[in-house]
Design an enzyme around this catalytic site. Structure first.
Site, short mmCIF file in Angstrom:
data_model
loop_
_atom_site.label_atom_id
_atom_site.label_comp_id
_atom_site.label_asym_id
_atom_site.label_seq_id
_atom_site.Cartn_x
_atom_site.Cartn_y
_atom_site.Cartn_z
N HIS A 41 24.35 112.18 -49.98
CA HIS A 41 25.12 112.81 -49.05
C HIS A 41 25.00 113.93 -48.02
O HIS A 41 25.91 114.46 -48.19
CB HIS A 41 26.01 112.64 -50.39
CG HIS A 41 27.62 112.88 -49.70
ND1 HIS A 41 28.80 112.13 -50.27
CD2 HIS A 41 27.97 113.10 -48.20
CE1 HIS A 41 29.59 112.26 -49.35
NE2 HIS A 41 29.99 112.55 -48.48
N ARG A 70 31.83 106.22 -46.67
CA ARG A 70 32.01 106.31 -47.74
C ARG A 70 31.25 104.90 -48.33
O ARG A 70 30.51 103.69 -48.64
CB ARG A 70 33.25 105.54 -47.95
CG ARG A 70 34.61 106.84 -47.52
CD ARG A 70 34.12 107.87 -48.71
NE ARG A 70 34.57 109.80 -47.88
CZ ARG A 70 33.80 110.45 -47.46
NH1 ARG A 70 32.76 110.36 -46.95
NH2 ARG A 70 34.36 111.63 -46.68
#
Length: 310
Positions: A273, A225
């Site tokens: 991502h 994250r």
């Protein structure tokens, strides 16, 4: 006949519209899945939040549970209108994809492959890299994904240390926990992999203090994250040489703005991502099994602890 609301971006429904009903049917449950179900008729929600604001779950009076399609639940776990059980996604496809990404980039940095792939000056430096057993790697977060990555790296011969909030035992991995354990895990690490969940306690885990504990010239991999890293401290560590490179797959703002300094920094690799993706075929099997369990009154898989945030 149970009714499941598929609450995710429209493009996701195209990926699940056939495999999810098929998995539910194989689980022996009679249910209808659709992105359009009247609020009062929704029994379960298959949840993959997009870019919209918080969902008002109170509008579903007969809601029994919410099955998240994502491993991370930080965008929904604090939603006060969500009072039914919430599960997070843990599936083989997600795990395998993360192991492949992490292993690939750890080996890339361990072997110094960038210098050979991009070599405009045609330098002939035939210095061989050390063996894996001489390259300490630390994995922060030893849950489903972190534990699998730590185990894979240990199998390759790396001396692997890991850290988790609660004590863990993993074959071939030196496991630490607690505040002192985090210091021990990071001390002199040459490659660090971040796979912690994002909670208030893990915000900015990698800050100036933590970067200073690493071996000089260490490498950071963050497929976890974005908020786990203090961005300013990271840039300072890269500029000072304390950190040799950072490969980042997650960011505080996504997509990463075009003017963000990470894009142009020579010691930063940005990946969009893609470290691991929820695969519809394997994820559908997990949702179907949790639906079966819910209908049978059995404990749900991967139930989120609201106090811990994951």
């Amino acid at each position: 006949m149970r009714r499941l609301l598929f609450m995710a971006p429209a493009r996701r429904w195209a990926e699940y519209r056939e495999v999810l009903p098929g998995a539910i049917a194989r689980a022996g449950i009679k249910a209808e899945v659709s992105p359009e179900v009247p609020d009062a008729e929704v029994d379960y929600i298959v949840y993959g939040p997009g870019d919209g604001g918080p969902t008002d779950f109170a509008r579903f009076p007969n809601l029994r549970a919410v099955f998240s399609l994502w491993a991370g639940v930080e965008t929904v776990v604090g939603n006060e209108s969500l009072t039914v059980p919430l599960t997070r996604m843990v599936d083989p496809g997600l795990r395998e994809g993360m192991v492949e990404y992490v292993t690939g980039h750890v080996l890339r940095h361990h072997l110094g492959m960038d210098a050979h792939i991009v070599n405009p000056d045609r330098d002939w430096d035939n210095t061989a890299p050390p063996l894996a057993r001489h390259r300490p790697v630390t994995v922060l977060g030893l849950g489903e994904l972190g534990g699998a990555c730590a185990g894979a790296l240990a199998t390759l011969g790396f001396p692997v240390s890991g850290w988790s909030r609660s004590p863990k035992t993993l074959p071939g991995v030196t496991c630490h926990s607690g505040e002192d354990g985090l210091d021990a895990a990071l001390s002199d690490a040459e490659i660090v992999v971040l796979l912690l969940p994002h909670t208030p306690e893990t915000e900015n885990t990698m800050d100036a203090k933590r970067f200073a504990q690493l071996a000089l010239g260490a490498v950071l991999l963050n497929p976890g994250r974005g908020a786990l890293v203090d961005d300013e401290a990271l840039l300072e560590a890269l500029d000072s040489g304390q950190l040799g490179h950072a490969t980042l797959d997650t960011f505080r703002e996504e997509p990463l703005p075009g003017d963000h300094p990470f894009w142009a920094h020579p010691k930063v690799t940005v990946t969009p991502h893609i470290a691991s993706e929820t695969r519809p075929d394997t994820a559908s099997e997990v949702v179907a099994e949790n639906l079966r369990r819910a209908e049978a009154g059995e404990p749900l898989l991967h139930l989120v602890d609201r106090k811990l945030g994951y």
